[in-house]
Scaffold this motif. Structure first.
Motif, mmCIF file in Angstrom:
data_model
loop_
_atom_site.group_PDB
_atom_site.id
_atom_site.type_symbol
_atom_site.label_atom_id
_atom_site.label_comp_id
_atom_site.label_asym_id
_atom_site.label_seq_id
_atom_site.Cartn_x
_atom_site.Cartn_y
_atom_site.Cartn_z
ATOM 1 N N LEU A 116 99.264 78.799 29.764
ATOM 2 C CA LEU A 116 98.417 79.386 28.724
ATOM 3 C C LEU A 116 97.919 78.270 27.819
ATOM 4 C CD1 LEU A 116 100.333 82.583 27.466
ATOM 5 C CD2 LEU A 116 98.595 82.419 29.257
ATOM 6 N N SER A 117 96.621 78.280 27.534
ATOM 7 C CA SER A 117 96.094 77.285 26.604
ATOM 8 C C SER A 117 95.889 77.918 25.235
ATOM 9 C CB SER A 117 94.816 76.656 27.154
ATOM 10 O OG SER A 117 93.985 77.629 27.713
ATOM 11 N N SER A 118 95.507 77.073 24.317
ATOM 12 C CA SER A 118 95.520 77.428 22.896
ATOM 13 C C SER A 118 94.846 78.759 22.549
ATOM 14 C CB SER A 118 94.916 76.242 22.155
ATOM 15 O OG SER A 118 94.320 76.621 20.989
ATOM 16 N N LYS A 119 93.617 78.939 23.016
ATOM 17 C CA LYS A 119 92.877 80.139 22.631
ATOM 18 C C LYS A 119 93.505 81.431 23.163
ATOM 19 C CE LYS A 119 88.139 80.617 21.387
ATOM 20 N NZ LYS A 119 86.824 80.019 21.654
ATOM 21 N N GLN A 120 94.226 81.313 24.277
ATOM 22 C CA GLN A 120 94.833 82.503 24.873
ATOM 23 C C GLN A 120 95.904 83.109 23.980
ATOM 24 O OE1 GLN A 120 95.289 80.291 28.863
ATOM 25 N NE2 GLN A 120 95.074 82.429 29.436
ATOM 26 N N LEU A 121 96.424 82.277 23.057
ATOM 27 C CA LEU A 121 97.441 82.789 22.149
ATOM 28 C C LEU A 121 96.848 83.700 21.088
ATOM 29 C CD1 LEU A 121 98.866 79.575 22.794
ATOM 30 C CD2 LEU A 121 100.534 81.148 22.125
ATOM 31 N N SER A 122 95.508 83.708 20.991
ATOM 32 C CA SER A 122 94.895 84.658 20.070
ATOM 33 C C SER A 122 94.318 85.860 20.829
ATOM 34 C CB SER A 122 93.830 83.964 19.229
ATOM 35 O OG SER A 122 92.942 83.266 20.055
ATOM 36 N N ASP A 123 94.655 85.966 22.125
ATOM 37 C CA ASP A 123 94.275 87.145 22.897
ATOM 38 C C ASP A 123 95.262 88.261 22.540
ATOM 39 O OD1 ASP A 123 93.658 89.098 24.737
ATOM 40 O OD2 ASP A 123 93.926 87.833 26.516
ATOM 41 N N GLU A 124 94.836 89.047 21.579
ATOM 42 C CA GLU A 124 95.699 90.098 21.004
ATOM 43 C C GLU A 124 96.354 90.995 22.061
ATOM 44 O OE1 GLU A 124 96.691 91.365 17.989
ATOM 45 O OE2 GLU A 124 96.064 89.531 16.951
ATOM 46 N N GLY A 125 95.557 91.332 23.077
ATOM 47 C CA GLY A 125 96.056 92.298 24.051
ATOM 48 C C GLY A 125 96.838 91.679 25.195
ATOM 49 N N LEU A 126 96.996 90.350 25.182
ATOM 50 C CA LEU A 126 97.573 89.694 26.363
ATOM 51 C C LEU A 126 99.004 90.135 26.661
ATOM 52 C CD1 LEU A 126 97.012 87.710 28.673
ATOM 53 C CD2 LEU A 126 97.892 85.889 27.226
ATOM 54 N N HIS A 127 99.820 90.269 25.635
ATOM 55 C CA HIS A 127 101.211 90.624 25.945
ATOM 56 C C HIS A 127 101.309 92.040 26.509
ATOM 57 C CE1 HIS A 127 101.489 92.748 22.108
ATOM 58 N NE2 HIS A 127 102.629 93.257 22.545
ATOM 59 N N GLY A 128 100.457 92.930 26.013
ATOM 60 C CA GLY A 128 100.407 94.288 26.564
ATOM 61 C C GLY A 128 99.916 94.277 28.006
ATOM 62 N N TYR A 129 98.925 93.420 28.263
ATOM 63 C CA TYR A 129 98.361 93.289 29.604
ATOM 64 C C TYR A 129 99.426 92.772 30.580
ATOM 65 C CZ TYR A 129 94.861 92.158 33.179
ATOM 66 O OH TYR A 129 94.127 92.088 34.336
ATOM 67 N N LEU A 130 100.160 91.756 30.136
ATOM 68 C CA LEU A 130 101.251 91.200 30.942
ATOM 69 C C LEU A 130 102.285 92.268 31.282
ATOM 70 C CD1 LEU A 130 101.760 87.830 29.075
ATOM 71 C CD2 LEU A 130 101.750 88.040 31.546
ATOM 72 N N GLN A 131 102.661 93.012 30.256
ATOM 73 C CA GLN A 131 103.683 94.037 30.423
ATOM 74 C C GLN A 131 103.215 95.100 31.421
ATOM 75 O OE1 GLN A 131 104.823 95.875 26.698
ATOM 76 N NE2 GLN A 131 106.954 95.976 27.369
ATOM 77 N N GLN A 132 101.954 95.494 31.276
ATOM 78 C CA GLN A 132 101.378 96.514 32.149
ATOM 79 C C GLN A 132 101.347 96.041 33.605
ATOM 80 O OE1 GLN A 132 97.206 97.291 31.258
ATOM 81 N NE2 GLN A 132 96.976 97.874 33.416
ATOM 82 N N LYS A 133 100.909 94.793 33.813
ATOM 83 C CA LYS A 133 100.825 94.256 35.178
ATOM 84 C C LYS A 133 102.207 94.135 35.817
ATOM 85 C CE LYS A 133 96.493 93.940 35.707
ATOM 86 N NZ LYS A 133 95.825 94.721 36.772
ATOM 87 N N LEU A 134 103.199 93.717 35.013
ATOM 88 C CA LEU A 134 104.566 93.592 35.531
ATOM 89 C C LEU A 134 105.102 94.961 35.946
ATOM 90 C CD1 LEU A 134 105.962 91.025 32.917
ATOM 91 C CD2 LEU A 134 105.780 90.618 35.385
ATOM 92 N N LEU A 135 104.852 95.952 35.103
ATOM 93 C CA LEU A 135 105.289 97.319 35.390
ATOM 94 C C LEU A 135 104.625 97.858 36.652
ATOM 95 C CD1 LEU A 135 105.499 99.146 31.943
ATOM 96 C CD2 LEU A 135 107.183 99.283 33.807
#
Ligand code: C2E
Ligand code: MG
Ligand code: MG
Ligand code: MG
Length: 286
Positions: A116-135
């Motif tokens: 993950l690069s710097s700007k991706q840390l301001s992707d608000e929905g990323l952790h939700g997206y990760l969780q959804q894909k893992l599930l």
């Protein structure tokens, strides 16, 4: 005379800027195209455990299909244009899809790391997206690792801390990438939720110089005392492997063991041993 050469210099500078800009625009166009037309692929570099030489996980690295531009050139452009947000999400989906595919072929799950690069840390929905894909693919979060470079952490915003804590709450593991290239302040290691330190190639290379081995040993010892695992990156020489192993380095990655490979080339070597005790690479490295 002076005036004249000054003007030439200025014109040269301007020409250079136009070239840089042109290249950027061209890269941006290629990224737009790749996003629209399934033009990205991931390659996977095996990570080995030095005692047995077996593969314990992989780092997923981004490539453009059919184009030889490497991420060091296109990621900065993607960061600048904001394209890194959809690209990053594609990487997440693809890496998790591949993990599920290997599992469904009967192979044991092994951790896969994404960058993950710097700007991706301001992707608000990323952790939700990760969780959804893992599930969706039924992959336990502990099998996904996220690599963040030191420079990103040095920006030291509360946002970064919040972002990383959220990932940790889900169970995703966090690795500090390119350690040793920046300020390497060891202080932030104590307050950020990091489980692994990845020694940059420049540090791994220091294991070839006898006078640096003591310093390197203490970095590894310190990491361990903070309950972190240590991975050495860019290991190319058998001698590095031997010294790093002796220093208690937990994992290694580098051309000595294997280059990053397309998924279909990983499948047949997924469970193999890439190095043996006499430090001669066995098989998959090319
Ligand atoms: P990184 O995460 O530090 O990845 C390690 C880089 O070192 C990779 O370059 C890898 O191919 C290369 N490498 C591995 N072993 C050796 C070795 O023994 N010797 C040498 N000389 N090099 C080795 P790559 O794939 O070109 O990626 C460069 C950087 O681009 C990565 O550095 C990472 O910061 C970034 N990157 C790659 N994929 C992604 C991605 O999907 N998203 C983001 N945000 N960044 C990415
Ligand atoms: Mg990395
Ligand atoms: Mg690195
Ligand atoms: Mg790097």
């Amino acid at each position: 005379q002076v005036k004249h050469s000054g003007k030439n210099h200025y014109m040269y500078f301007q020409q250079e800027m136009i070239e840089v800009l042109k290249e950027k625009v061209e890269t941006e166009r290629r990224l737009t195209e790749a996003l629209a037309e399934d033009g990205f692929r991931l390659v996977y570099q095996p990570q080995v455990e030095p005692i047995t030489g077996s593969i314990v996980g992989f780092e997923a690295l981004l490539r453009l299909k059919g184009i030889a531009i490497l991420p060091d050139r296109f990621i900065p452009v993607a960061e600048e244009t904001g394209q890194i947000i959809p690209i990053g999400r594609w990487v997440v989906g693809e890496a998790i899809r591949q993990m599920a595919s290997w599992r469904d072929q009967g192979l044991p799950l092994k951790p896969v790391a994404i960058n993950l690069s710097s700007k991706q840390l301001s992707d608000e929905g990323l952790h939700g997206y990760l969780q959804q894909k893992l599930l969706e693919k039924n992959i336990p979060a502990e099998y996904l690792e996220v690599e963040i470079t030191e420079s990103v952490l040095l920006e030291e915003s509360t946002d970064t801390t919040t972002f990383l804590n959220r990932l940790r709450e889900i169970g995703i593991r966090i690795a500090l990438d390119d350690f040793g290239t920046g300020y390497s302040s060891l202080i932030y290691l104590t307050y950020l939720p990091i489980q692994k330190i990845k020694l940059d190639k420049t540090l791994s290379d220091r294991f070839l110089k006898d006078e640096s081995v003591e310093v390197m040993n203490s970095i590894i010892t310190l990491g361990h005392s903070l309950n972190m695992e240590i991975t050495a990156e860019g290991v190319e020489e058998p001698e590095q492997y031997r010294k790093l192993k002796k220093s208690g380095c937990d994992f290694m990655q580098g051309y000595l063991f294997s280059r990053p490979l397309p998924a279909e080339e990983v499948t047949p070597i997924y469970n193999s041993q890439l190095i043996s005790d006499n430090a001669s690479p066995a098989g998959a490295s090319q």
